[in-house]
Design a protein around this motif. Structure first.
Motif, short mmCIF file in Angstrom:
data_model
loop_
_atom_site.label_atom_id
_atom_site.label_comp_id
_atom_site.label_asym_id
_atom_site.label_seq_id
_atom_site.Cartn_x
_atom_site.Cartn_y
_atom_site.Cartn_z
N GLU A 260 0.86 -1.18 0.00
CA GLU A 260 0.00 0.00 0.00
C GLU A 260 0.90 1.23 0.00
N MET B 102 5.74 13.91 0.24
CA MET B 102 6.16 12.52 0.04
C MET B 102 7.19 12.42 -1.09
N PRO C 274 1.26 5.57 0.43
CA PRO C 274 0.59 6.74 1.00
C PRO C 274 0.07 7.62 -0.14
#
Length: 146
Positions: A64, A72, A66
């Motif tokens: 998974e 990021m 973010p």
């Protein structure tokens, strides 16, 4: 034996069971398995060896992620730069290796992002980029050349 019509290439049939068996034997041989050389009984499918490297379970094939964000993106580039400077180990190999050219490229890439986003980021983001670039550049100059 069937004759091939002139001009046609012969069809190649790949025995997938054979390939699987060879791969399992190679993996078992690497692990020192004494049963590595024993072929499967006729008509019995070969036993596939667990070919998962140690620690690979900690890194799923498709983890998974973010939500995508500017922060990021910067964090990912900064983390790669720190790995390239030997400051943190590679999470896959566990090895810290200095790659100054790669580190310089990543630091310069963050600098390009800083220039291209000037006036289009919040004051907090601008301050974070400035601080990040300062830290990375200082780490770069402290890192010895090979």
């Amino acid at each position: 034996m069937d004759e091939q019509p002139q001009g046609e290439k012969p069809k190649i049939i790949i025995d997938e069971d054979w390939k699987t068996q060879v791969q399992a034997e190679k993996a078992a041989a690497k692990q020192g398995d004494p049963a590595a050389g024993e072929p499967a009984a006729p008509g019995e499918p070969p036993q596939a060896a667990d070919q998962t490297p140690p620690g690979a379970a900690d890194f799923p094939d498709d983890p998974e992620m973010p939500p995508a964000s500017f922060e990021m993106l910067l964090t990912g580039l900064a983390t790669e730069a720190m790995m390239s400077l030997g400051q943190i180990p590679n999470p896959i190999t566990g090895e810290a290796k200095v790659r100054r050219n790669q580190a310089k490229y990543l630091i310069d890439t963050i600098g390009v992002l800083q220039e291209r986003t000037k006036g289009n980021v919040s004051p907090e983001e601008a301050q974070a980029i400035d601080g990040l670039l300062h830290q990375l550049r200082m780490a770069y100059v402290r890192t010895p050349s090979a």
